[in-house]
Design an enzyme around this catalytic site. Structure first.
Site, PDB file in Angstrom:
ATOM      1  N   GLY A  86       0.825  -1.213   0.000  1.00 32.75           N
ATOM      2  CA  GLY A  86       0.000   0.000   0.000  1.00 32.75           C
ATOM      3  C   GLY A  86       0.854   1.256   0.000  1.00 32.75           C
ATOM      4  N   ALA A  87       1.892   1.259  -0.842  1.00 33.76           N
ATOM      5  CA  ALA A  87       2.809   2.405  -0.871  1.00 33.76           C
ATOM      6  C   ALA A  87       2.374   3.455  -1.886  1.00 33.76           C
ATOM      7  CB  ALA A  87       4.223   1.926  -1.181  1.00 33.76           C
ATOM      8  N   TYR A  96     -13.154  -2.899  10.300  1.00 30.40           N
ATOM      9  CA  TYR A  96     -11.805  -2.309  10.198  1.00 30.40           C
ATOM     10  C   TYR A  96     -11.070  -2.418  11.537  1.00 30.40           C
ATOM     11  CZ  TYR A  96      -8.149   1.240  10.139  1.00 30.40           C
ATOM     12  OH  TYR A  96      -6.939   1.899  10.266  1.00 30.40           O
ATOM     13  N   SER A  99      -0.137   5.546  -1.527  1.00 29.47           N
ATOM     14  CA  SER A  99      -0.682   6.769  -0.934  1.00 29.47           C
ATOM     15  C   SER A  99      -0.427   6.798   0.563  1.00 29.47           C
ATOM     16  CB  SER A  99      -2.190   6.895  -1.223  1.00 29.47           C
ATOM     17  OG  SER A  99      -2.949   6.109  -0.338  1.00 29.47           O
TER      18      SER A  99
HETATM   19  P1  NDP Z   1      -4.452   5.203   2.521  1.00 22.29           P
HETATM   20  O1  NDP Z   1      -5.819   4.886   2.041  1.00 22.29           O
HETATM   21  O2  NDP Z   1      -3.843   6.481   2.128  1.00 22.29           O
HETATM   22  O3  NDP Z   1      -3.464   4.041   2.101  1.00 22.29           O
HETATM   23  C1  NDP Z   1      -3.851   2.716   2.069  1.00 22.29           C
HETATM   24  C2  NDP Z   1      -3.048   1.986   1.038  1.00 22.29           C
HETATM   25  O4  NDP Z   1      -3.498   0.622   1.000  1.00 22.29           O
HETATM   26  C3  NDP Z   1      -3.242   2.528  -0.377  1.00 22.29           C
HETATM   27  O5  NDP Z   1      -1.991   2.517  -1.013  1.00 22.29           O
HETATM   28  C4  NDP Z   1      -4.169   1.533  -1.007  1.00 22.29           C
HETATM   29  O6  NDP Z   1      -4.033   1.417  -2.410  1.00 22.29           O
HETATM   30  C5  NDP Z   1      -3.676   0.267  -0.340  1.00 22.29           C
HETATM   31  N1  NDP Z   1      -4.615  -0.831  -0.511  1.00 22.29           N
HETATM   32  C6  NDP Z   1      -5.928  -0.878  -0.202  1.00 22.29           C
HETATM   33  N2  NDP Z   1      -6.448  -2.052  -0.577  1.00 22.29           N
HETATM   34  C7  NDP Z   1      -5.441  -2.776  -1.114  1.00 22.29           C
HETATM   35  C8  NDP Z   1      -5.363  -4.055  -1.705  1.00 22.29           C
HETATM   36  N3  NDP Z   1      -6.425  -4.827  -1.848  1.00 22.29           N
HETATM   37  N4  NDP Z   1      -4.171  -4.486  -2.152  1.00 22.29           N
HETATM   38  C9  NDP Z   1      -3.082  -3.697  -2.057  1.00 22.29           C
HETATM   39  N5  NDP Z   1      -3.104  -2.475  -1.531  1.00 22.29           N
HETATM   40  C10 NDP Z   1      -4.270  -2.011  -1.070  1.00 22.29           C
HETATM   41  O7  NDP Z   1      -4.523   5.061   4.122  1.00 22.29           O
HETATM   42  P2  NDP Z   1      -3.416   5.284   5.260  1.00 22.29           P
HETATM   43  O8  NDP Z   1      -2.141   5.668   4.671  1.00 22.29           O
HETATM   44  O9  NDP Z   1      -4.025   6.124   6.292  1.00 22.29           O
HETATM   45  O10 NDP Z   1      -3.326   3.811   5.865  1.00 22.29           O
HETATM   46  C11 NDP Z   1      -2.126   3.099   5.925  1.00 22.29           C
HETATM   47  C12 NDP Z   1      -2.094   2.277   7.192  1.00 22.29           C
HETATM   48  O11 NDP Z   1      -2.099   3.126   8.335  1.00 22.29           O
HETATM   49  C13 NDP Z   1      -3.274   1.331   7.370  1.00 22.29           C
HETATM   50  O12 NDP Z   1      -2.794   0.102   7.854  1.00 22.29           O
HETATM   51  C14 NDP Z   1      -4.121   2.013   8.435  1.00 22.29           C
HETATM   52  O13 NDP Z   1      -4.859   1.084   9.170  1.00 22.29           O
HETATM   53  C15 NDP Z   1      -3.034   2.643   9.276  1.00 22.29           C
HETATM   54  N6  NDP Z   1      -3.443   3.719  10.146  1.00 22.29           N
HETATM   55  C16 NDP Z   1      -3.891   4.902   9.619  1.00 22.29           C
HETATM   56  C17 NDP Z   1      -4.258   5.929  10.463  1.00 22.29           C
HETATM   57  C18 NDP Z   1      -4.750   7.227   9.951  1.00 22.29           C
HETATM   58  O14 NDP Z   1      -5.075   8.076  10.787  1.00 22.29           O
HETATM   59  N7  NDP Z   1      -4.837   7.440   8.635  1.00 22.29           N
HETATM   60  C19 NDP Z   1      -4.140   5.785  11.922  1.00 22.29           C
HETATM   61  C20 NDP Z   1      -3.668   4.494  12.349  1.00 22.29           C
HETATM   62  C21 NDP Z   1      -3.304   3.524  11.484  1.00 22.29           C
HETATM   63  P3  NDP Z   1      -4.729   2.472  -3.427  1.00 22.29           P
HETATM   64  O15 NDP Z   1      -3.837   3.664  -3.444  1.00 22.29           O
HETATM   65  O16 NDP Z   1      -4.719   1.706  -4.706  1.00 22.29           O
HETATM   66  O17 NDP Z   1      -6.082   2.762  -2.911  1.00 22.29           O
HETATM   67 MG1  PMR Z   2     -11.206   9.310  16.761  1.00 22.68          MG
HETATM   68  C1  PMR Z   2      -7.445  11.325  21.895  1.00 22.68           C
HETATM   69  C2  PMR Z   2      -8.533  11.126  21.210  1.00 22.68           C
HETATM   70  C3  PMR Z   2      -8.662  10.519  19.877  1.00 22.68           C
HETATM   71  C4  PMR Z   2      -7.709  10.051  18.993  1.00 22.68           C
HETATM   72  C5  PMR Z   2      -6.216  10.025  19.157  1.00 22.68           C
HETATM   73  C6  PMR Z   2      -8.402   9.552  17.851  1.00 22.68           C
HETATM   74  C7  PMR Z   2      -7.790   8.936  16.751  1.00 22.68           C
HETATM   75  N1  PMR Z   2      -9.745   9.769  18.031  1.00 22.68           N
HETATM   76  C8  PMR Z   2      -9.931  10.358  19.272  1.00 22.68           C
HETATM   77  C9  PMR Z   2     -11.123  10.729  19.858  1.00 22.68           C
HETATM   78  C10 PMR Z   2     -12.367  10.681  19.245  1.00 22.68           C
HETATM   79  N2  PMR Z   2     -12.624  10.215  17.992  1.00 22.68           N
HETATM   80  C11 PMR Z   2     -13.615  11.147  19.833  1.00 22.68           C
HETATM   81  C12 PMR Z   2     -13.759  11.753  21.219  1.00 22.68           C
HETATM   82  C13 PMR Z   2     -14.596  10.928  18.911  1.00 22.68           C
HETATM   83  C14 PMR Z   2     -16.074  11.208  19.024  1.00 22.68           C
HETATM   84  C15 PMR Z   2     -16.416  12.548  18.548  1.00 22.68           C
HETATM   85  C16 PMR Z   2     -13.958  10.354  17.749  1.00 22.68           C
HETATM   86  C17 PMR Z   2     -14.634   9.995  16.583  1.00 22.68           C
HETATM   87  C18 PMR Z   2     -14.019   9.332  15.515  1.00 22.68           C
HETATM   88  C19 PMR Z   2     -14.650   8.847  14.322  1.00 22.68           C
HETATM   89  C20 PMR Z   2     -16.079   8.968  13.933  1.00 22.68           C
HETATM   90  N3  PMR Z   2     -12.657   9.026  15.462  1.00 22.68           N
HETATM   91  C21 PMR Z   2     -12.456   8.351  14.319  1.00 22.68           C
HETATM   92  C22 PMR Z   2     -13.633   8.234  13.630  1.00 22.68           C
HETATM   93  C23 PMR Z   2     -13.342   7.505  12.434  1.00 22.68           C
HETATM   94  O1  PMR Z   2     -14.116   7.169  11.542  1.00 22.68           O
HETATM   95  C24 PMR Z   2     -11.897   7.116  12.457  1.00 22.68           C
HETATM   96  C25 PMR Z   2     -11.804   5.643  12.622  1.00 22.68           C
HETATM   97  O2  PMR Z   2     -12.214   5.069  13.587  1.00 22.68           O
HETATM   98  O3  PMR Z   2     -11.226   4.989  11.638  1.00 22.68           O
HETATM   99  C26 PMR Z   2     -11.159   3.584  11.873  1.00 22.68           C
HETATM  100  C27 PMR Z   2     -11.350   7.774  13.701  1.00 22.68           C
HETATM  101  C28 PMR Z   2     -10.102   7.858  14.256  1.00 22.68           C
HETATM  102  N4  PMR Z   2      -9.835   8.489  15.456  1.00 22.68           N
HETATM  103  C29 PMR Z   2      -8.479   8.427  15.679  1.00 22.68           C
HETATM  104  C30 PMR Z   2      -7.864   7.742  14.597  1.00 22.68           C
HETATM  105  C31 PMR Z   2      -6.401   7.487  14.482  1.00 22.68           C
HETATM  106  C32 PMR Z   2      -8.852   7.402  13.726  1.00 22.68           C
HETATM  107  C33 PMR Z   2      -8.659   6.728  12.399  1.00 22.68           C
HETATM  108  C34 PMR Z   2      -7.809   5.852  11.870  1.00 22.68           C
HETATM  109  C35 PMR Z   2      -7.444   4.485  12.366  1.00 22.68           C
HETATM  110  O4  PMR Z   2      -7.570   4.106  13.493  1.00 22.68           O
HETATM  111  O5  PMR Z   2      -6.928   3.803  11.579  1.00 22.68           O
END
Ligand code: NDP
Ligand code: PMR
Length: 360
Positions: free
Chosen positions: A54-55, A235, A57
């Site tokens: 997934g490099a 997820y 993006s």
């Molecule tokens: P992006 O959507 O930007 O990146 C995801 C990547 O995964 C893309 O390159 C996408 O490809 C690729 N991908 C999706 N489906 C497939 C598949 N079937 N085969 C191969 N590649 C695939 O998201 P993020 O950069 O945010 O996510 C990267 C990682 O970070 C994930 O593991 C996510 O759970 C984790 N993460 C993200 C957080 C956040 O806040 N964003 C927080 C915590 C963890 P394509 O470009 O073709 O869509």
């Molecule tokens: Mg969340 C310290 C508080 C904190 C942090 C670090 C995250 C990270 N979030 C926090 C708090 C809250 N979030 C609170 C209080 C709420 C209610 C308003 C809230 C809501 C929320 C939603 C609806 N947050 C989300 C969503 C998503 O759809 C995202 C998600 O769950 O993706 C799976 C998300 C996230 N919050 C984060 C992080 C890192 C995400 C997304 C990505 C991930 O875990 O991969």
């Protein structure tokens, strides 16, 4: 060849001292990782080869760029959309020759097997594998499925990576690189010991009856715990599987192989493509909410540096760790939730998953 000069920190010196020990036990591949024929007092370390899934993006792209621009790594960008990945690498300014795009669709077990074959044919050693790709479907009303009939989020994020990393273990073991690593990206939202992990729907694998039934939505539920489909929960469940898998790898293989297994929460990278299927209002408000209210926001560049650190930094060789970063961007070993650190669940996820992907 890169010159590793004498201006080393103690940690790095210890690391290099260990290199010798590890090398002595491993089978050498094409070129030895450390070349001692260099001038007195200097050791040369060959360029490492890292596969990042997934490099194309977000975090994966930023990590690929961070590793490639050190000159110490050749990055295999393992992506489902070849053209998108090529374009992304170009627009990120990655030097031609510092990376290779290879096709990998984690939503197809055939594609995973084909990727492994193509990678082996490339003749490159595998020194580090970064399982980063993921999909998130928070608004989906009905489940969709991988080519093999698994619910898409768990099928891609967990099962695809599970097969990939199991198959590539052989390759990692053959590498003579000083610090071989398998990194699986986790998340705070799969950990119910945090505020973020308590935002409904919460991760919960239950007794895994859905996973055992194949997540096909026909004769079994599409959800791991056997419940009704919920894309956001699927997820979060998949992230729990990612973190459990890392620990099970550590228990089964670390001592025997010396490979470092680790996971991480890179911070909230609120601007990535992960949220592409969320409603527009969420995509508008999520970045400022994370920047100014939770203060959990991190840029793609910064998050990429964090993951690159876990993949390659000489000071982060500890295995079995879930890394996080504090406000000053210093890494620390974080605590996983009870479920995400449950050894019995980890074993069960492993055993059920190996049946589903055809390894048992
Ligand atoms: P992006 O959507 O930007 O990146 C995801 C990547 O995964 C893309 O390159 C996408 O490809 C690729 N991908 C999706 N489906 C497939 C598949 N079937 N085969 C191969 N590649 C695939 O998201 P993020 O950069 O945010 O996510 C990267 C990682 O970070 C994930 O593991 C996510 O759970 C984790 N993460 C993200 C957080 C956040 O806040 N964003 C927080 C915590 C963890 P394509 O470009 O073709 O869509
Ligand atoms: Mg969340 C310290 C508080 C904190 C942090 C670090 C995250 C990270 N979030 C926090 C708090 C809250 N979030 C609170 C209080 C709420 C209610 C308003 C809230 C809501 C929320 C939603 C609806 N947050 C989300 C969503 C998503 O759809 C995202 C998600 O769950 O993706 C799976 C998300 C996230 N919050 C984060 C992080 C890192 C995400 C997304 C990505 C991930 O875990 O991969």
């Amino acid at each position: 060849m890169l010159i590793v000069c004498e201006c080393f920190s103690t940690k790095q010196r210890e690391f290099n001292a260990r290199i010798g020990a590890v090398r002595a036990q491993t089978t050498a591949t094409a070129s030895p990782a450390v070349n001692r024929s260099a001038p007195e007092g200097k050791k040369t370390l060959r360029q490492g080869c890292v596969v990042v899934t997934g490099a194309s993006s977000g975090l994966g792209l930023a990590t690929a760029k961070a590793l490639a621009e050190t000159g110490k790594w050749h990055v295999i960008m393992a992506c489902r959309d070849f053209l998108k990945a090529e374009r992304a690498a170009k627009s990120a300014g990655m030097a031609k020759g510092s990376y290779t795009v290879m096709h990998l669709d984690l939503a197809s077990l055939d594609s995973v097997r084909q990727f492994v074959e193509s990678f082996r044919r490339s003749g490159r050693p595998l020194d580090v594998l970064v399982c980063n790709a993921a999909v998130y479907q928070p608004t989906a009303k009905e489940p969709t499925f991988t080519a093999d009939g698994f619910e898409l989020s768990v099928g891609t994020n967990h099962l695809g990576h599970f097969l990939l990393s199991r198959l590539l273990m052989d390759d990692l073991q053959k590498s003579d690189y000083p610090s071989k690593r398998l990194i699986i990206v986790g998340s705070i939202t799969g950990n119910t010991n945090t505020l973020a992990g308590n935002v409904p729907p919460k991760a919960n694998l239950g007794d895994m009856r859905g996973l055992a039934g194949g997540l096909n939505g026909l004769n079994s539920s599409a959800m791991i715990d056997g419940g009704d489909f919920d894309g956001a929960k699927a997820y979060k469940d998949s992230k729990v599987c990612n973190m459990l898998t890392m620990q099970e790898f550590h228990r089964r293989y670390h001592e025997e192989t010396g490979i470092t297994f680790a996971s991480l929460y890179p911070g909230c990278i609120a601007t990535t493509g992960l949220f592409r299927e969320h409603i527009p209002l969420f995509r508008l408000l999520f970045p400022p909410f994370q920047k100014y209210i939770t203060k959990g926001y991190v840029s793609e560049d910064e998050a990429g540096k964090r993951l690159a650190q876990v993949a390659a930094d000489p000071s982060l060789t500890k295995s079995g760790v879930y890394w996080s970063w504090n406000k000053d961007s210093a890494s620390f070993e974080n605590q996983l939730s009870q479920e995400a650190s449950d050894a019995d669940k980890a074993r069960k996820v492993w055993e059920v998953s190996e049946k589903l992907v055809g390894l048992a």
